[in-house]
Design an enzyme around this catalytic site. Structure first.
Site, PDB file in Angstrom:
ATOM      1  N   HIS A  50      -0.576 -11.449  -4.362  1.00 56.80           N
ATOM      2  CA  HIS A  50      -1.115 -11.068  -4.800  1.00 56.80           C
ATOM      3  C   HIS A  50      -1.326  -9.846  -6.130  1.00 56.80           C
ATOM      4  CE1 HIS A  50      -6.542  -9.346  -5.984  1.00 56.80           C
ATOM      5  NE2 HIS A  50      -4.770  -8.013  -6.106  1.00 56.80           N
ATOM      6  N   GLU A  51      -0.500  -8.541  -5.868  1.00 58.47           N
ATOM      7  CA  GLU A  51      -0.061  -8.170  -6.890  1.00 58.47           C
ATOM      8  C   GLU A  51       1.810  -8.927  -8.197  1.00 58.47           C
ATOM      9  OE1 GLU A  51      -1.371  -5.594  -6.952  1.00 58.47           O
ATOM     10  OE2 GLU A  51      -2.240  -4.946  -5.628  1.00 58.47           O
ATOM     11  N   HIS A  55      -0.988 -10.389 -10.538  1.00 51.95           N
ATOM     12  CA  HIS A  55      -1.458  -9.653 -11.397  1.00 51.95           C
ATOM     13  C   HIS A  55       0.181  -9.308 -12.195  1.00 51.95           C
ATOM     14  CE1 HIS A  55      -5.267  -8.208 -10.525  1.00 51.95           C
ATOM     15  NE2 HIS A  55      -4.654  -7.570  -9.103  1.00 51.95           N
ATOM     16  N   GLU A 104      -9.849  -9.842 -10.245  1.00 50.24           N
ATOM     17  CA  GLU A 104      -9.173  -9.746  -8.781  1.00 50.24           C
ATOM     18  C   GLU A 104      -8.811 -11.273  -8.429  1.00 50.24           C
ATOM     19  OE1 GLU A 104      -7.539  -7.362  -7.330  1.00 50.24           O
ATOM     20  OE2 GLU A 104      -7.225  -6.234  -8.969  1.00 50.24           O
TER      21      GLU A 104
END
Length: 304
Positions: free
Chosen positions: A127-128, A131, A196
Site C-alpha cells: 500500500h505504501e 503511494h 487511499e
C-alpha cells in the site's frame, strides 16, 4: 492523483496561506506570506522525507526482514527500492514520504511489526509503495506542511494585525481565523480519501493478496483505537500520511474524515480479491498459503 489536480490543491493551500498573511498584516503581510509559502514548498520538495522521518524519530531498518519485504515488493511493482525505517511506537501504523519514487522512504512502527503477520505486513508495505508509485507522497507532505503553517498563522492573527485600513473588521477576522484552518483541513481530507482507495487497489495488486491487506487494516484500526501516537497528536497535520488515521480509530466516509471508512476499504479489497480469484484462501505474496490470523487467537507478527 494527476499533476493538474495536485497543482490545484497546492495552489488552494497557498492561497489560504496568503489570505492569512493579508489578515495579519494587509498587503505587506501577504507579501511576506508569499515568500514563506515559496520557501516552504521548495523546502518540502527537497527535504520532505528527512523532515517527517526526523519528526517521528525514525531509524534505518537496513538488514531487517522488513527491508527484505520492501525489496521484494518493489521488484514486483517495477519501481526503485525506497529507504526503509522503523519508528519506536506501540501504535500499529505506517506511512510513506519523499518527493518521487527515486527519493522516497517507507516507515513502519514497532507496534505494527508486533501486530501483523508476515503477509499482512507485506500488504501494508505494498500500500505504501503504491503511494510512492502514484507520486502521492509529495502532495501529502507539502499539504501537511502548508496546512500546519496556515493553522499557525491563523492563530497568530487573533493577536496581531495591521492597521484598521489594511485588514478586515473584527467579526470577519474571527470568522477567517476559524475558516482558514478548517479549509486547509478539508483540502487535506479530499486528497487523503481518494488516494487511499487507489493505494489499496494497487497495493493489493503488488502483493497479490488483497485479503491480507484487508486483514491488516482491521488490525491496525483496532490498535489505533486504544493506543495513542503522541507525535501524531502533537502534529495532527501529518495524520493523513498514515495508512490509518493515527488520531482516531473511528473513520467515517464524510467530509470531516482524513481517511475513508475502514469497513468500506476492506469491502473494496475483498471485492478486488474475488475479481483476482484470491477469495478467502489467503495465499501469501511469496507463494505459500497464509494462515487465518483470526483463527485460534492472534497470529504472531513477522519477527516471531
Amino acid at each position: 492523483m494527476g499533476y493538474a489536480r495536485t497543482a490545484l490543491v497546492l495552489a488552494a493551500l497557498t492561497g489560504l496561506f496568503l489570505g492569512c498573511g493579508w489578515l495579519i498584516g494587509g498587503q505587506t503581510g501577504m507579501v511576506i506570506a508569499f515568500g514563506l509559502a515559496l520557501v516552504m514548498n521548495v523546502g518540502s520538495y527537497w527535504f520532505s522525507d528527512k523532515l517527517v522521518l526526523r519528526m517521528y524519530g525514525a531509524q534505518p531498518a537496513e538488514g531487517t526482514e522488513l527491508n527484505a519485504i520492501v525489496e521484494e515488493l518493489a521488484a514486483r511493482g517495477g519501481m526503485p527500492v525506497p529507504k526503509v525505517y522503523l519508528i519506536d511506537s506501540d501504535q500499529p501504523n505506517a506511512f510513506a514520504t519523499g518527493r518521487n519514487p527515486q527519493n522516497a522512504a517507507v516507515a513502519a512502527t514497532t507496534g505494527i511489526i508486533r501486530t501483523l503477520s508476515y503477509d499482512e505486513l507485506a500488504g501494508v508495505m505494498a500500500h505504501e509503495l503504491a503511494h510512492i508509485k502514484n507520486h502521492d507522497t509529495l502532495t501529502m507532505t507539502i499539504s501537511a506542511t502548508m496546512a500546519g503553517a496556515i493553522s499557525t498563522l491563523a492563530s497568530f492573527g487573533m493577536f496581531f494585525g495591521g492597521s484598521r485600513d489594511n485588514r478586515p473588521n473584527a467579526i470577519v477576522q474571527i470568522a477567517l481565523m476559524i475558516l482558514a484552518p478548517l479549509a486547509a483541513t478539508i483540502v487535506q481530507m479530499a486528497i487523503s480519501r481518494s488516494r487511499e482507495y487507489e493505494a489499496d487497489r494497487i497495493g493489493g495488486e503488488i502483493c497479490g493478496n488483497p485479503v491480507a491487506l484487508a486483514d491488516a487494516l482491521a488490525k491496525i484500526a483496532g490498535g489505533v483505537s486504544h493506543i495513542p501516537n503522541e507525535t501524531a497528536e502533537a502534529k495532527p497535520a501529518t495524520a493523513h500520511m498514515f495508512i490509518i488515521n493515527p488520531l482516531s480509530g473511528r473513520g467515517m466516509d464524510s467530509l470531516f474524515s482524513t481517511h475513508p471508512d475502514t469497513g468500506n476499504r476492506i469491502a473494496a479489497l475483498m471485492e478486488q480479491a474475488r475479481a483476482m480469484g484470491v477469495g478467502t484462501s489467503r495465499v501469501g505474496f511469496m507463494g505459500g498459503a497464509a494462515q487465518n490470523p483470526f483463527a485460534g487467537g492472534r497470529e504472531p507478527g513477522p519477527w516471531g
